[in-house]
Design a protein around this motif. Structure first.
Motif, PDB file in Angstrom:
ATOM      1  N   GLY A 185       3.513   6.318  -0.408  1.00 41.60           N
ATOM      2  CA  GLY A 185       4.265   6.900  -1.433  1.00 41.60           C
ATOM      3  C   GLY A 185       5.460   7.422  -1.270  1.00 41.60           C
ATOM      4  N   ALA A 186       5.473   8.354  -0.070  1.00 41.03           N
ATOM      5  CA  ALA A 186       6.409   9.004   0.154  1.00 41.03           C
ATOM      6  C   ALA A 186       7.716   8.208   0.785  1.00 41.03           C
ATOM      7  CB  ALA A 186       6.134  10.179   1.142  1.00 41.03           C
ATOM      8  N   VAL A 187       7.281   7.346   1.666  1.00 38.59           N
ATOM      9  CA  VAL A 187       8.261   6.735   2.360  1.00 38.59           C
ATOM     10  C   VAL A 187       8.812   5.721   1.268  1.00 38.59           C
ATOM     11  CG1 VAL A 187       8.442   4.432   3.715  1.00 38.59           C
ATOM     12  CG2 VAL A 187       6.969   6.675   4.579  1.00 38.59           C
ATOM     13  N   ARG A 188       8.089   5.011   0.543  1.00 43.95           N
ATOM     14  CA  ARG A 188       8.683   4.460  -0.723  1.00 43.95           C
ATOM     15  C   ARG A 188       9.729   5.124  -1.494  1.00 43.95           C
ATOM     16  NH1 ARG A 188       4.450   0.783  -2.891  1.00 43.95           N
ATOM     17  NH2 ARG A 188       4.602  -0.049  -0.719  1.00 43.95           N
ATOM     18  N   TYR A 189       9.389   6.101  -1.939  1.00 45.13           N
ATOM     19  CA  TYR A 189      10.337   7.004  -2.727  1.00 45.13           C
ATOM     20  C   TYR A 189      11.690   7.139  -2.003  1.00 45.13           C
ATOM     21  CZ  TYR A 189       6.251   8.146  -5.589  1.00 45.13           C
ATOM     22  OH  TYR A 189       4.887   7.924  -6.320  1.00 45.13           O
ATOM     23  N   ILE A 190      11.483   7.749  -0.786  1.00 49.89           N
ATOM     24  CA  ILE A 190      12.808   7.804   0.007  1.00 49.89           C
ATOM     25  C   ILE A 190      13.545   6.664   0.015  1.00 49.89           C
ATOM     26  CG2 ILE A 190      13.632   8.146   2.210  1.00 49.89           C
ATOM     27  CD1 ILE A 190      11.242  10.167   2.661  1.00 49.89           C
ATOM     28  N   LEU A 191      12.896   5.336   0.376  1.00 51.29           N
ATOM     29  CA  LEU A 191      13.597   4.115   0.276  1.00 51.29           C
ATOM     30  C   LEU A 191      14.260   3.869  -1.108  1.00 51.29           C
ATOM     31  CD1 LEU A 191      11.473   2.094   2.922  1.00 51.29           C
ATOM     32  CD2 LEU A 191      13.331   3.597   3.533  1.00 51.29           C
ATOM     33  N   GLN A 192      13.109   3.545  -2.014  1.00 50.34           N
ATOM     34  CA  GLN A 192      13.812   3.130  -3.203  1.00 50.34           C
ATOM     35  C   GLN A 192      14.120   4.046  -4.476  1.00 50.34           C
ATOM     36  OE1 GLN A 192      10.387   0.437  -4.251  1.00 50.34           O
ATOM     37  NE2 GLN A 192      10.366  -0.552  -2.459  1.00 50.34           N
TER      38      GLN A 192
END
Lengths: 199, 199, 199, 199
Positions: A185-192
């Motif tokens: 989730g955290a990685v996705r938020y940073i990416l998207q």
DNA sequence: TGCTAATCGAGACGGTACGTCTAGTCTTTTT
DNA sequence: AAAAAGACTAGACGTACCGTCTCGATTAGCA
């Protein structure tokens, strides 16, 4: 690991005895693993290593310096390069959490951060180390920028900082287990991002 | 601050003397400010508060518990509500950094995190506290979700975790000054992501 | 023994509660028996008696005073009167040693002597008590003088002092067992002297 | 007396520093003289000697052991040999009373006896010491036996025990002054007895 | 080959802090 | 008015570590 200190080590002349240095680092790691940071004392390390306290103080001016060298001996988690930034970051964090969980590294690093809160030398060393790691971690983002995957105006070091912060905080609050979903989730938020663009 | 302990405080009967409790918390804060975490000892607090050590141990079982209560007395930074999540988050982090910089809170909290690395009680208390704060901070994101500003599937607590992690790490590595740009950048990445969508 | 303090005693109004005094003296004796003089503290007595410390301090100004009252409650060895001084003195010392050996009295009295070495009040009380006992013990010698058994110029109190000294010293150096022969010998020397009169 | 500890003493290597030992014994004696047995604490001795408490505990396992060494440093009263037992014993007791009165020895010995009532180690050490002294004192009686002054069947150690008991008890009850007549009387009773032989 | 110099284990040193225990005092509440 | 209760300041207890110091043994490298 170096030789066990069954028989007392002697001086090898007017120069540092590497066997002693190894024995001390081994002992420091062992004490940290067995007694934790609260049981980690120069006395305990000297006892365990069968070394004189001055031998330790001669080479490591403080508990922090010793901790730092113990940490430096540990393997580092290296940054993957799958050609996809999301996979890279998730893989990196997964590996890092696993590494911290299953080796002494996690406890050593926690101790080092704690020590840095009361020891300026440790704080400086930690700052240096962390800055270096941000650059290393940032390479994953740089590569993604080069691939056109990430906007060119993105500050790779800042992103690395965010990723590292997430990891540090989980380490410091004993949240290394079962965090796979949080990592994704955290990685996705940073990416998207989290904004709703339908508006 | 409570009355200075010019004359020795006496018992006020078979119940806790709030003047002593206040004097101890005041003294603890003062010791932490003046001598730092490394100079923070129960002895020093007792001396400063003109209190007996048993009085401290009676009410605070450990250094960590005392630190925690000292921290709890501090003002908290509250979450803004401007109707715009980016402004909210940036404002929150700006205020938090400023608060940590200009009051004892920063040092107290750093010390508490350090203590939690060697004291299970402190770790548990910190975990509770941090979880609560994530919920509080997460309300900013929840409000944005309600406004339709943020996607409805976003995990508000996870976002709050990311924001808090960024702050904690900066606190622990003495990076509270001149971080306005970093704050803005980090908030933007979380909101908008870093991917290049032109592709 | 007074009632066990299973349930808390309450005040009985504006006068001394005799149950408390008894419970305190019982507890003091019990603590002395179970933990010895080194474990004998006002704190421990109060705990054991389920009494408040101030209640003890109100009636006994010092540990010594309490010890003294505990000792006073004990039975005393009385002086025999067989019509023969040697039998009287040997009997007295035998009984005294037996009494000190088999009841708490010995330990209590040892403690009282020890306490008197650091507490002036205890020293004065002990001096009074010992002077009285010398007179009492001296009556055996006075009776022998009246019978013409002992020279009329003999100082009965001084002889009593010598007898008591012998007993005290054996008590203080844990020599109460198997001293029958020593007692007989000492009494005989006092009565007949040790000089060789054949010369 | 050893050097005053104007400058801090340092370690002299991995062996006991005699200057520290001396300073500690000096300080212990001084504390005992100035504050009495009730003011005699390891803390006070350490403060006065400018020594660390662990240094004291390293070499003296208990307060009693320290007291004992302090006492051992004192001069002993030696037994006279005038060729006449009565003169010897009176002279010995006079000297002993005078010694206890005018030097710290009396207070130290009183303290030691008191300590022996709560510390088994002190009790054992005191028992050993007292037994040895009885033998030494008994030599006066042995010499008198050799001269034919005293009956050959007399137990010299028992007589010494009686003499020492008289002295100890006077020490413990603060009766060291103006006891010359009592000393003479007691010695005479032991030598000549108290029986009336005209019968 | 013999001297110098730095290193080693060892452990004592003066200190500080730990967490516990007791001393003796105080006040409130209850009887 | 006295008792129970328990908090209060104060300070001693005995232990663990701190960082420094000095020793005696050891050995390499220089003279």
């Amino acid at each position: 690991m170096a030789q066990p200190a069954d028989t007392a080590r002697k001086s090898i002349g007017a120069r540092r005895n590497p066997a002693s240095a190894d024995a001390i680092l081994d002992a420091a790691e062992a004490v940290l693993v067995e007694a934790g940071y609260s049981g980690f004392s120069i006395e305990a390390v000297a006892r365990r290593a069968r070394a004189g306290k001055p031998t330790i103080y001669r080479w490591w001016p403080s508990k922090a310096a010793l901790l730092f060298d113990v940490y430096q001996r540990q393997k580092r988690v290296d940054t993957p390069d799958t050609g996809n930034l999301e996979k890279d970051l998730v893989g990196f964090l997964d590996s890092l959490f696993e590494h911290w969980r299953s080796t002494p590294s996690g406890n050593i690093f926690r101790s080092l951060i704690a020590e840095a809160q009361s020891d300026d030398g440790a704080a400086a060393a930690l700052a240096d180390y962390a800055a270096g790691r941000r650059v290393t971690t940032g390479r994953m983002i740089e590569r993604a920028k080069a691939r056109g995957e990430v906007r060119s105006d993105v500050d790779a070091v800042l992103v690395a900082d965010m990723v590292a912060s997430f990891a540090w905080t989980h380490l410091l609050t004993n949240r290394l287990n079962g965090e796979e979903a949080a990592i994704r989730g955290a990685v996705r938020y940073i990416l998207q991002g989290i904004l709703d663009h339908r508006a």
